[in-house]
Design a protein around this motif. Structure first.
Motif, short mmCIF file in Angstrom:
data_model
loop_
_atom_site.label_atom_id
_atom_site.label_comp_id
_atom_site.label_asym_id
_atom_site.label_seq_id
_atom_site.Cartn_x
_atom_site.Cartn_y
_atom_site.Cartn_z
N GLU A 136 8.85 -8.10 10.36
CA GLU A 136 7.90 -7.37 10.96
C GLU A 136 6.98 -8.23 11.90
N GLY A 137 6.84 -9.47 11.01
CA GLY A 137 5.99 -10.51 11.68
C GLY A 137 6.53 -11.07 12.93
N ALA B 282 0.32 -9.64 3.98
CA ALA B 282 -0.60 -10.19 5.23
C ALA B 282 -0.48 -9.16 6.07
N CYS C 25 -3.96 -10.95 19.47
CA CYS C 25 -5.08 -10.58 20.18
C CYS C 25 -5.93 -11.92 20.57
N ILE D 9 -7.02 -9.37 4.02
CA ILE D 9 -5.65 -9.25 3.39
C ILE D 9 -5.20 -10.58 2.89
N ARG E 14 0.82 -1.39 0.00
CA ARG E 14 -0.01 0.06 0.05
C ARG E 14 0.96 1.29 0.02
N ARG F 7 -7.03 -6.07 -1.28
CA ARG F 7 -8.25 -6.21 -0.76
C ARG F 7 -9.08 -5.67 -1.90
N LEU G 201 0.44 -21.75 11.63
CA LEU G 201 -0.13 -21.34 12.94
C LEU G 201 -1.34 -22.31 12.95
#
Ligand code: HXC
Ligand code: NAP
Length: 266
Positions: free
Chosen positions: A198-199, A98, A103, A119, A43, A71, A150
């Motif tokens: 970043e992940g 991604a 959370c 995404i 983006r 998206r 995961l």
């Protein structure tokens, strides 16, 4: 020095979502270092421009940064059009865009869950379908979907990303089934924890990092270069029979039981 022939992808063009950062920037670097030109998308145009310059300088190949939001199909189609206008074809698509964060499911808003599904899963479908229609079905090619492990068991605080990547793996199989006869191979990579990304900084803060390493039989996290080399392999004729499969590269992490194995053998 690479174990691959340096011109193994000469004449190829790669379209890499998420290619301006992290693992997918590393994948783009590996593809370009072996002869491909590339289009990177995400983006943020500023980051894409900077990464495209850096990748071109490092490899001597051409790299174009085109902003799009996976998206939004209309922006995906426009980015593919820009790639085709510049390079005339697309041979390789890497779906790496991604989103993820930690959370608990009970605190996840409806929109947060939907955002990650959109995404990762819908984005992968949007880009794959549009690239198939506009380029791949005419001249064959390879789609590489970046997944995760995961969802092999279950991962706390990541119900959203685990569901999204499970669906990505399903898409890898379904698209392989339908598009193989058009000469399009569809494959996946499921990285484990990869350092300097970043992940990882989002998902393994502070002491969790050491706990994670304790759970990896090889005793260390993966590197961006290791995932990039696997992607490169999957894009070469050496992987010509690999289709519909998602290859795990995680040092054995998802097997579970590494900490117990260490304890019992000490
Ligand atoms: C809870 C959160 C949240 C958080 C955002 N949301 N961050 N909820 N905890 N930390 C909620 C918001 O409150 C909002 O819901 C909804 O998610 C959408 O958030 P936006 O910020 O409006 O979305 P957007 O701008 O589209 O950004 C998407 C994003 C963001 C995923 C939230 O973090 C992002 O752009 N990420 C891209 C980079 C990234 O995530 N890289 C890591 C990939 S690693 P409400 O209800 O308030 O509207 C990876 C690893 C997998 O995938 C496996 C590793 C082992
Ligand atoms: P990253 O650098 O944050 O990569 C994610 C990329 O996706 C960014 O370039 C981001 O750029 C782009 N992106 C996010 N939302 C987008 C959207 N809506 N449209 C277009 N682009 C979008 O993270 P990473 O850790 O290297 O992860 C790369 C891939 O590896 C991901 O698929 C991830 O799930 C997977 N993975 C990572 C790990 C790990 O340990 N790091 C483990 C398993 C799997 P913008 O923000 O500029 O859009």
């Amino acid at each position: 020095m690479s174990v691959f022939r340096e011109d193994v992808l000469a004449g190829k063009v790669a379209f890499v979502t998420g290619g301006g950062s992290g693992i997918c920037k590393g994948i783009t670097a590996a593809l370009m270092a072996h002869g491909a030109d590339a289009v990177i998308t995400s983006r943020k145009q500023d980051r894409l421009d900077e990464s495209a310059r850096e990748l071109a300088d490092a490899t001597g190949r051409a790299c174009l940064g085109v902003a799009c939001d996976v998206r939004k199909p209309e922006t995906v189609e426009a980015a593919l059009d820009a790639a085709l206008e510049r390079f005339g074809k697309i041979d390789i698509v890497v779906n790496g865009a991604a989103g993820n964060f930690l959370c608990p499911a009970s605190q996840l808003s409806y929109n947060a869950f939907r955002t990650v599904m959109e995404i990762d899963t819908i984005g992968t479908f949007n880009v794959s379908k549009a690239a198939f229609e506009k380029a791949l079905k005419k001249a064959a090619g390879v789609i590489v979907n970046i997944s995760a492990t995961l969802h092999y068991g279950a991962t706390p605080l990541q119900a959203h990303a685990a569901a999204a990547k499970a669906a990505v793996d399903s898409l890898t199989r379904s698209l392989a089934l339908e598009w193989g006869r058009s000469g399009v191979r569809v494959v996946g990579i499921a990285p484990g924890p990869i350092e300097d990304t970043e992940g990882l900084s989002r998902l393994a803060p502070g002491p969790i990092r050491d706990q994670m390493i304790a759970g990896i039989p090889l005793g260390r996290m993966g590197t961006i270069e290791e995932i990039a080399n696997l992607a490169l392999f999957l894009c070469t004729p050496a992987a010509s029979l690999v289709h519909g499969e998602t290859i795990v590269a995680d040092g054995g992490h998802w097997l579970g039981g590494a900490a117990l194995a260490t304890l019992m053998s000490s």
